[in-house]
Design an enzyme around this catalytic site. Structure first.
Site, PDB file in Angstrom:
ATOM      1  N   GLU A 212       0.882  -1.170   0.000  1.00  0.00           N
ATOM      2  CA  GLU A 212       0.000   0.000   0.000  1.00  0.00           C
ATOM      3  C   GLU A 212       0.918   1.217   0.000  1.00  0.00           C
ATOM      4  OE1 GLU A 212      -3.155   2.599   2.587  1.00  0.00           O
ATOM      5  OE2 GLU A 212      -2.197   0.870   3.517  1.00  0.00           O
ATOM      6  N   CYS A 246      -2.115   8.725   2.515  1.00  0.00           N
ATOM      7  CA  CYS A 246      -1.712   8.122   1.238  1.00  0.00           C
ATOM      8  C   CYS A 246      -2.385   8.777   0.039  1.00  0.00           C
ATOM      9  CB  CYS A 246      -2.025   6.625   1.249  1.00  0.00           C
ATOM     10  SG  CYS A 246      -1.118   5.693   2.486  1.00  0.00           S
TER      11      CYS A 246
END
Length: 282
Positions: A212, A246
């Site tokens: 990720e 993110c």
């Protein structure tokens, strides 16, 4: 004994424990998750205070809404759906292979390694951990060296499932040694550059990897958009957790016909946000 040897021995102990019970029933998985969930809730305030200490200043809202609540919600979701996740799925073998039967049966992988980041040190450590436990695996987790206060609370919380999880702490050298171990699966959250290194290290042992990674996240604003709402959404998304998310927006693509008006609104809103922050400080 150095840290790398400790990691290797811990991994071997988890693999041995997994081999003794390679397919735990759903009731045992739920019991582990419920113990973990109870420990998280019992240490909620300690987590809030620890995150504030590690980040110098971190709003209780950020820790509760972005770290603790998603973690607890995810664990409860897993508990509700474990039985369905474990249920074999029937498939057709095709008329050529009649009367044979085909089905997909989901089984644990073994020992899962998790490398957690610092920006959401609770959620991004415990959500993949809980998922691995729900799938019947053992876990070795490497916590970020930049969140020592949170890590201290995390160690206490993970004592609730100490037979299924080993905690590792340390700097980049320890993370490198960790990623070179022969896990049955490796989960990493972090930057793209470090993700490449983790992927390359895991490949030496043919370890499957889930990455990720952060990246460049654009926002698109068209002429028919609600500009006022778009501006507020952009500021909120970019400022949440000091921008360490993110998918925090990195740039905006604006339709040319509204460009000037949109930039004016954005600048005014940014100025207002700065003034409000200054008022809070003084």
């Amino acid at each position: 004994m150095n840290q790398e040897q400790v990691i290797e021995q811990g991994l071997m102990s988890l693999k041995s424990a997994y081999c003794l019970e390679p397919f735990p029933v759903s009731a045992k998985r739920k019991d582990k998750l419920k113990k973990l969930n109870a420990a998280i809730i019992a240490n909620k305030q300690r987590f809030v205070e620890a995150a504030n200490q590690d980040f110098s200043v971190r709003a209780e809202y950020d820790t509760l809404v972005a770290d603790l609540i998603p973690t607890v919600s995810h664990i409860r979701y897993l508990c509700r759906h474990i039985d369905a996740f474990m249920k074999p799925q029937s498939k057709t073998a095709g008329w050529q292979f009649f009367p044979s039967k085909v089905w997909i049966e989901y089984v644990p992988k073994g020992v899962v390694g998790i490398i957690a980041p610092w920006n959401y040190p609770i959620q991004l450590a415990l959500v993949p951990l809980a998922t691995a436990i729900a799938a019947g695996n053992k876990v070795m987790i490497k916590l970020s060296e930049f969140t020592p206060a949170v890590n201290s609370v995390m160690r206490d919380v993970l004592k609730s499932i100490e037979d299924d999880c080993i905690v590792v702490e340390g700097d980049a050298a320890i993370a490198s040694a960790f990623s070179q171990q022969s896990f049955d699966h490796l989960f990493f959250t972090g930057s793209t550059s470090i993700g490449k290194q983790v992927y390359a290290a895991a490949a030496q042992n043919l370890v499957p990897v889930t990455l990720e990674l952060g990246g460049k996240s654009p926002l698109v604003v068209l002429a028919d958009a609600n500009q006022d709402k778009a501006v507020l959404d952009i500021i909120f998304a970019k400022s949440m957790n000091a921008g360490q998310v993110c998918v925090a927006p990195d740039y905006v693509l604006v339709e040319e016909s509204i460009y000037d008006a949109f930039i004016t609104k954005l600048n005014i809103s940014c100025l207002v946000a700065k003034v409000r922050k200054l008022k809070q400080v003084f």
